[in-house]
Write a protein that holds these residues in place. Structure first.
Motif, PDB file in Angstrom:
ATOM      1  N   LYS A  75     -37.343  42.025  -7.071  1.00  0.00           N
ATOM      2  CA  LYS A  75     -38.247  41.002  -8.048  1.00  0.00           C
ATOM      3  C   LYS A  75     -37.800  39.632  -7.760  1.00  0.00           C
ATOM      4  CE  LYS A  75     -39.170  44.207 -11.960  1.00  0.00           C
ATOM      5  NZ  LYS A  75     -38.895  44.473 -13.490  1.00  0.00           N
ATOM      6  N   GLU A  76     -36.639  39.588  -7.329  1.00  0.00           N
ATOM      7  CA  GLU A  76     -36.327  38.040  -7.158  1.00  0.00           C
ATOM      8  C   GLU A  76     -34.883  37.921  -6.234  1.00  0.00           C
ATOM      9  OE1 GLU A  76     -35.030  36.665 -10.871  1.00  0.00           O
ATOM     10  OE2 GLU A  76     -33.705  38.298 -11.181  1.00  0.00           O
ATOM     11  N   ASP A  77     -34.668  36.717  -5.727  1.00  0.00           N
ATOM     12  CA  ASP A  77     -33.469  36.578  -4.955  1.00  0.00           C
ATOM     13  C   ASP A  77     -32.542  35.868  -6.036  1.00  0.00           C
ATOM     14  OD1 ASP A  77     -34.909  37.188  -2.690  1.00  0.00           O
ATOM     15  OD2 ASP A  77     -35.189  35.305  -1.922  1.00  0.00           O
ATOM     16  N   ILE A  78     -31.435  36.412  -5.420  1.00  0.00           N
ATOM     17  CA  ILE A  78     -30.053  35.858  -6.393  1.00  0.00           C
ATOM     18  C   ILE A  78     -29.000  35.437  -5.374  1.00  0.00           C
ATOM     19  CG2 ILE A  78     -28.093  36.349  -7.723  1.00  0.00           C
ATOM     20  CD1 ILE A  78     -29.981  38.662  -9.382  1.00  0.00           C
ATOM     21  N   CYS A  79     -28.650  34.049  -5.551  1.00  0.00           N
ATOM     22  CA  CYS A  79     -27.430  33.380  -4.909  1.00  0.00           C
ATOM     23  C   CYS A  79     -26.213  34.145  -5.292  1.00  0.00           C
ATOM     24  CB  CYS A  79     -27.710  31.978  -5.032  1.00  0.00           C
ATOM     25  SG  CYS A  79     -26.314  31.016  -4.082  1.00  0.00           S
ATOM     26  N   LEU A  80     -25.291  34.395  -4.391  1.00  0.00           N
ATOM     27  CA  LEU A  80     -23.953  34.817  -4.688  1.00  0.00           C
ATOM     28  C   LEU A  80     -22.949  34.120  -3.823  1.00  0.00           C
ATOM     29  CD1 LEU A  80     -22.284  37.077  -5.921  1.00  0.00           C
ATOM     30  CD2 LEU A  80     -22.672  38.565  -3.859  1.00  0.00           C
ATOM     31  N   VAL A  81     -22.136  33.606  -4.361  1.00  0.00           N
ATOM     32  CA  VAL A  81     -20.816  32.759  -3.917  1.00  0.00           C
ATOM     33  C   VAL A  81     -19.576  33.065  -4.423  1.00  0.00           C
ATOM     34  CG1 VAL A  81     -20.185  30.456  -3.337  1.00  0.00           C
ATOM     35  CG2 VAL A  81     -22.721  30.918  -3.198  1.00  0.00           C
ATOM     36  N   GLN A  82     -18.833  33.410  -3.571  1.00  0.00           N
ATOM     37  CA  GLN A  82     -17.203  33.600  -4.048  1.00  0.00           C
ATOM     38  C   GLN A  82     -16.595  32.092  -3.916  1.00  0.00           C
ATOM     39  OE1 GLN A  82     -15.215  35.360  -5.184  1.00  0.00           O
ATOM     40  NE2 GLN A  82     -13.191  33.877  -4.741  1.00  0.00           N
ATOM     41  N   SER A  83     -16.132  31.560  -4.813  1.00  0.00           N
ATOM     42  CA  SER A  83     -15.642  30.115  -5.178  1.00  0.00           C
ATOM     43  C   SER A  83     -14.143  30.112  -4.953  1.00  0.00           C
ATOM     44  CB  SER A  83     -15.901  29.738  -6.828  1.00  0.00           C
ATOM     45  OG  SER A  83     -15.405  28.417  -7.000  1.00  0.00           O
TER      46      SER A  83
END
Length: 255
Positions: A75-83
């Protein structure tokens, strides 16, 4: 106008524009509205690889490159980041993400406990004590920052839907991992802080400055409850994968 003070950290410029913009290295980068900003280590990269996430950008630093993943869901894109760890470095990354399009940010990571709370328990901070330095560059000085009500409610609702117990809390955000002194731990506990971490206040201030919504949930790691006998425990390792999946579910339900 610059608010001047004898103490430099309390001086705040609320009008003039930054010399270096947060997107100066990636002006054409357009990121999804939703972002999971994680302090979870290798589990982030493993999940991204297993779920065919795109690496849309790498933020280059002198120590290491930070991969910005985008998960393409039904349904959508999600940003994923290891900080990276610490308020200054984490906020520098988040500022870029927000400037490039992330407007609903959920952060997840571990915390130390000041009270008798078992390891791998989940907590939802509703406000953070600003004992770090970075938040003062984004908002005028105050003792606390209240977290945004909307994402906090979404986090709490998701926990309830999963049948997971959680505790709301005030967190102590500090730059000084090795300066959590015995008397300071007691003092913070007395004023209502039950956990300690290094980024929440700064991340919340950055998002508020830039017009994004920010919420965070934590899982308990080491214990400072007994200031005479520090207990590292297992640093919440068993919660890493669970917390990542839970963070993504929270974002999916965030409308």
């Amino acid at each position: 106008m610059i608010i001047k003070n004898e103490i430099p950290l309390l001086e705040y410029d609320d009008r003039s524009v930054e010399v270096i913009a947060p997107d100066h290295d990636c002006k054409d980068l357009k990121l999804p509205e939703k972002c999971l900003f994680a302090f979870l280590g290798d589990v982030v990269h493993k999940y991204a690889k297993e779920n065919n996430a795109d690496i849309t950008e790498e933020l280059i630093t002198v120590s290491h490159n930070i991969k910005i993943y985008v998960l393409h869901e039904e349904k959508e894109d999600i940003c994923l980041v290891q900080s990276p760890i610490g308020s200054a470095s984490a906020t520098q990354v988040l500022d870029t993400l927000v400037t490039c399009g992330c407007r609903k940010v959920i952060a997840v990571g571990s915390c130390g406990v000041l009270a008798e709370i078992p390891e791998n328990a989940f907590l939802v901070p509703t406000k953070a004590l600003r004992a770090e330095g970075t938040s003062y560059h984004y908002l005028p000085a105050s003792r606390y920052i209240e977290l945004d009500e909307e994402p906090v409610s979404v986090i709490e609702d998701c926990f309830r839907e999963h049948g997971l117990p959680f505790i709301t809390c005030t967190t102590w955000s500090t730059d000084g991992f090795f300066r959590e002194t015995k008397d300071m731990v007691k003092y913070r506990l007395e004023e209502g802080c039950s956990v300690v971490e290094m980024e929440c206040a700064a991340l919340a201030a950055c998002c508020r400055k830039r017009g994004a919504k920010f919420g965070q949930f934590l899982f308990t790691a080491d214990s400072l409850a007994n200031v005479h006998d520090y207990d590292a425990r297992s640093f919440g390792y068993d919660s890493h994968e669970k917390a990542l999946l839970l963070g993504l579910d929270i974002l999916r339900s965030y409308r």
